[in-house]
Design a protein around this motif. Structure first.
Motif, PDB file in Angstrom:
ATOM      1  N   ASN A   1      21.236 123.275 116.780  1.00 54.83           N
ATOM      2  CA  ASN A   1      20.708 123.565 115.440  1.00 54.83           C
ATOM      3  C   ASN A   1      20.909 122.338 114.559  1.00 54.83           C
ATOM      4  O   ASN A   1      22.022 121.913 114.318  1.00 54.83           O
ATOM      5  CB  ASN A   1      21.427 124.769 114.831  1.00 54.83           C
ATOM      6  CG  ASN A   1      21.104 126.044 115.581  1.00 54.83           C
ATOM      7  OD1 ASN A   1      20.033 126.154 116.153  1.00 54.83           O
ATOM      8  ND2 ASN A   1      22.024 126.991 115.570  1.00 54.83           N
ATOM      9  N   GLY A   2      19.812 121.774 114.055  1.00 53.68           N
ATOM     10  CA  GLY A   2      19.894 120.619 113.177  1.00 53.68           C
ATOM     11  C   GLY A   2      20.176 119.332 113.921  1.00 53.68           C
ATOM     12  O   GLY A   2      20.268 118.280 113.319  1.00 53.68           O
ATOM     13  N   LYS A   3      20.330 119.424 115.216  1.00 49.51           N
ATOM     14  CA  LYS A   3      20.575 118.230 116.017  1.00 49.51           C
ATOM     15  C   LYS A   3      19.539 118.161 117.129  1.00 49.51           C
ATOM     16  O   LYS A   3      19.090 119.173 117.631  1.00 49.51           O
ATOM     17  CB  LYS A   3      21.983 118.252 116.620  1.00 49.51           C
ATOM     18  CG  LYS A   3      23.066 118.095 115.596  1.00 49.51           C
ATOM     19  CD  LYS A   3      24.393 117.939 116.273  1.00 49.51           C
ATOM     20  CE  LYS A   3      25.486 117.683 115.255  1.00 49.51           C
ATOM     21  NZ  LYS A   3      26.760 117.419 115.872  1.00 49.51           N
ATOM     22  N   LYS A   4      19.211 116.950 117.475  1.00 51.50           N
ATOM     23  CA  LYS A   4      18.271 116.735 118.579  1.00 51.50           C
ATOM     24  C   LYS A   4      18.942 115.807 119.570  1.00 51.50           C
ATOM     25  O   LYS A   4      19.731 114.945 119.187  1.00 51.50           O
ATOM     26  CB  LYS A   4      16.975 116.114 118.072  1.00 51.50           C
ATOM     27  CG  LYS A   4      16.286 116.993 117.042  1.00 51.50           C
ATOM     28  CD  LYS A   4      14.832 116.813 117.083  1.00 51.50           C
ATOM     29  CE  LYS A   4      14.209 117.776 116.082  1.00 51.50           C
ATOM     30  NZ  LYS A   4      12.806 117.860 116.208  1.00 51.50           N
TER      31      LYS A   4
ATOM     32  N   PHE B   1      21.533 113.427 118.122  1.00 53.21           N
ATOM     33  CA  PHE B   1      21.244 112.822 116.823  1.00 53.21           C
ATOM     34  C   PHE B   1      21.031 113.940 115.811  1.00 53.21           C
ATOM     35  O   PHE B   1      20.416 114.952 116.127  1.00 53.21           O
ATOM     36  CB  PHE B   1      19.952 111.981 116.900  1.00 53.21           C
ATOM     37  CG  PHE B   1      19.969 110.953 117.986  1.00 53.21           C
ATOM     38  CD1 PHE B   1      20.522 109.703 117.777  1.00 53.21           C
ATOM     39  CD2 PHE B   1      19.417 111.228 119.236  1.00 53.21           C
ATOM     40  CE1 PHE B   1      20.533 108.757 118.781  1.00 53.21           C
ATOM     41  CE2 PHE B   1      19.411 110.282 120.242  1.00 53.21           C
ATOM     42  CZ  PHE B   1      19.982 109.046 120.022  1.00 53.21           C
ATOM     43  N   LYS B   2      21.526 113.733 114.610  1.00 54.03           N
ATOM     44  CA  LYS B   2      21.245 114.718 113.571  1.00 54.03           C
ATOM     45  C   LYS B   2      19.839 114.439 113.040  1.00 54.03           C
ATOM     46  O   LYS B   2      19.378 113.290 113.036  1.00 54.03           O
ATOM     47  CB  LYS B   2      22.288 114.667 112.454  1.00 54.03           C
ATOM     48  CG  LYS B   2      22.333 113.357 111.718  1.00 54.03           C
ATOM     49  CD  LYS B   2      23.393 113.393 110.644  1.00 54.03           C
ATOM     50  CE  LYS B   2      23.393 112.040 109.931  1.00 54.03           C
ATOM     51  NZ  LYS B   2      24.335 111.969 108.873  1.00 54.03           N
TER      52      LYS B   2
ATOM     53  N   THR C   1      19.031 107.724 110.324  1.00 54.72           N
ATOM     54  CA  THR C   1      18.373 106.438 110.056  1.00 54.72           C
ATOM     55  C   THR C   1      18.251 105.646 111.350  1.00 54.72           C
ATOM     56  O   THR C   1      18.903 105.955 112.352  1.00 54.72           O
ATOM     57  CB  THR C   1      19.182 105.613 109.028  1.00 54.72           C
ATOM     58  OG1 THR C   1      20.446 105.285 109.617  1.00 54.72           O
ATOM     59  CG2 THR C   1      19.373 106.369 107.729  1.00 54.72           C
ATOM     60  N   LYS C   2      17.455 104.592 111.303  1.00 54.73           N
ATOM     61  CA  LYS C   2      17.293 103.730 112.470  1.00 54.73           C
ATOM     62  C   LYS C   2      18.647 103.159 112.896  1.00 54.73           C
ATOM     63  O   LYS C   2      18.947 103.086 114.084  1.00 54.73           O
ATOM     64  CB  LYS C   2      16.336 102.574 112.154  1.00 54.73           C
ATOM     65  CG  LYS C   2      14.902 102.960 112.002  1.00 54.73           C
ATOM     66  CD  LYS C   2      14.061 101.733 111.710  1.00 54.73           C
ATOM     67  CE  LYS C   2      12.624 102.084 111.451  1.00 54.73           C
ATOM     68  NZ  LYS C   2      11.803 100.895 111.165  1.00 54.73           N
ATOM     69  N   GLU C   3      19.417 102.743 111.941  1.00 54.13           N
ATOM     70  CA  GLU C   3      20.724 102.146 112.216  1.00 54.13           C
ATOM     71  C   GLU C   3      21.645 103.149 112.916  1.00 54.13           C
ATOM     72  O   GLU C   3      22.328 102.816 113.886  1.00 54.13           O
ATOM     73  CB  GLU C   3      21.353 101.659 110.900  1.00 54.13           C
ATOM     74  CG  GLU C   3      22.522 100.716 111.077  1.00 54.13           C
ATOM     75  CD  GLU C   3      22.124  99.362 111.640  1.00 54.13           C
ATOM     76  OE1 GLU C   3      22.913  98.818 112.429  1.00 54.13           O
ATOM     77  OE2 GLU C   3      21.033  98.846 111.313  1.00 54.13           O
ATOM     78  N   GLU C   4      21.666 104.394 112.456  1.00 51.42           N
ATOM     79  CA  GLU C   4      22.505 105.425 113.064  1.00 51.42           C
ATOM     80  C   GLU C   4      22.061 105.719 114.500  1.00 51.42           C
ATOM     81  O   GLU C   4      22.889 105.846 115.404  1.00 51.42           O
ATOM     82  CB  GLU C   4      22.455 106.718 112.236  1.00 51.42           C
ATOM     83  CG  GLU C   4      23.132 106.611 110.889  1.00 51.42           C
ATOM     84  CD  GLU C   4      22.898 107.826 110.004  1.00 51.42           C
ATOM     85  OE1 GLU C   4      23.737 108.061 109.124  1.00 51.42           O
ATOM     86  OE2 GLU C   4      21.877 108.537 110.196  1.00 51.42           O
ATOM     87  N   ILE C   5      20.756 105.799 114.695  1.00 53.95           N
ATOM     88  CA  ILE C   5      20.210 106.054 116.033  1.00 53.95           C
ATOM     89  C   ILE C   5      20.587 104.914 116.970  1.00 53.95           C
ATOM     90  O   ILE C   5      21.040 105.132 118.098  1.00 53.95           O
ATOM     91  CB  ILE C   5      18.675 106.250 115.979  1.00 53.95           C
ATOM     92  CG1 ILE C   5      18.343 107.538 115.228  1.00 53.95           C
ATOM     93  CG2 ILE C   5      18.082 106.280 117.377  1.00 53.95           C
ATOM     94  CD1 ILE C   5      16.866 107.726 114.924  1.00 53.95           C
ATOM     95  N   ALA C   6      20.433 103.681 116.505  1.00 51.26           N
ATOM     96  CA  ALA C   6      20.747 102.517 117.332  1.00 51.26           C
ATOM     97  C   ALA C   6      22.225 102.486 117.694  1.00 51.26           C
ATOM     98  O   ALA C   6      22.592 102.176 118.838  1.00 51.26           O
ATOM     99  CB  ALA C   6      20.341 101.240 116.607  1.00 51.26           C
ATOM    100  N   LYS C   7      23.097 102.794 116.751  1.00 57.35           N
ATOM    101  CA  LYS C   7      24.533 102.791 117.032  1.00 57.35           C
ATOM    102  C   LYS C   7      24.895 103.848 118.064  1.00 57.35           C
ATOM    103  O   LYS C   7      25.736 103.613 118.943  1.00 57.35           O
ATOM    104  CB  LYS C   7      25.328 103.011 115.751  1.00 57.35           C
ATOM    105  CG  LYS C   7      25.342 101.768 114.870  1.00 57.35           C
ATOM    106  CD  LYS C   7      26.181 101.970 113.636  1.00 57.35           C
ATOM    107  CE  LYS C   7      26.138 100.693 112.791  1.00 57.35           C
ATOM    108  NZ  LYS C   7      26.917 100.800 111.565  1.00 57.35           N
ATOM    109  N   ILE C   8      24.262 104.996 117.969  1.00 54.52           N
ATOM    110  CA  ILE C   8      24.540 106.061 118.963  1.00 54.52           C
ATOM    111  C   ILE C   8      24.055 105.635 120.352  1.00 54.52           C
ATOM    112  O   ILE C   8      24.748 105.836 121.347  1.00 54.52           O
ATOM    113  CB  ILE C   8      23.886 107.395 118.522  1.00 54.52           C
ATOM    114  CG1 ILE C   8      24.586 107.916 117.259  1.00 54.52           C
ATOM    115  CG2 ILE C   8      23.935 108.428 119.649  1.00 54.52           C
ATOM    116  CD1 ILE C   8      23.885 109.100 116.624  1.00 54.52           C
TER     117      ILE C   8
END
Length: 186
Positions: free
Chosen positions: A116-119, A168-169, A173-180
């Motif tokens: 829920n709220g996360k992908k 990912f929530k 942001t792009k930065e958050e996705i890249a860090k993950i």
């Protein structure tokens, strides 16, 4: 295979039979031929020679036809076998690739429904940054896979992407996705 040997046997049998017929045919000797008989013997000899020549020509034609038919049949069999093997290999590869993609997509879709709220997405070994960007676009985490991929390359994240399942929530942001993606997945 058995047809080939059968046709060879028939051809060889015809050649041997013609040779035996030629050897057995009586040839008149000069001592036996006298007067009027000489003319008759000459006529018979010419007729026999013509018959033997015809038999030899028929034998040669049959042998050539048999050889050509055997060669054509062998070539067709080899071509068919090679084509069948190539087609089978290509079909197997395509089926394997399609099945792998379906499993990846199904796993991604099931995981999206559960959270829920996360992908989440699953990155497998050998995936390029383009393919990963496409997965992110399909999951609705980025607007454009092409833009995100170019951004990953520009920021030097593309060479540091890891394999695994990543969460990912929504609205990350792009930065958050890249860090993950550059940290170890589950």
């Amino acid at each position: 295979m058995n047809k080939r040997y059968m046709l060879r046997g028939i051809g060889i049998g015809l050649v041997i039979g013609a040779g035996i017929m030629y050897a057995i045919a009586p040839a008149p000797t000069l001592e036996e031929i006298t007067g009027d008989v000489v003319t008759e013997a000459t006529t018979e000899e010419e007729t026999t020679t013509e018959e033997v020549t015809t038999v030899e020509e028929t034998t040669e034609a049959t042998t050539e036809a048999t050889t050509e038919a055997t060669t054509e049949a062998t070539t067709e069999e080899e071509t068919t076998e090679a084509t069948t093997e190539e087609t089978t290999e290509e079909t197997t590869e395509a089926t394997t690739e399609a099945t792998t993609e379906e499993k990846t997509t199904e796993a991604t879709t099931e995981e999206e429904k559960k959270s829920n709220g996360k992908k989440s997405i699953t990155v497998t070994s050998g995936m390029s940054s383009e393919q990963i960007s496409s997965l992110l676009e399909d999951a609705g985490l980025v607007k454009s896979a092409t833009e995100f991929n170019e951004w990953l390359i520009k920021k030097d994240y593309a060479s540091n992407l890891h394999v695994g399942t990543f969460e990912f929530k929504e609205g990350a942001t792009k930065e958050e996705i890249a860090k993950i993606l550059t940290t170890q997945g589950k």
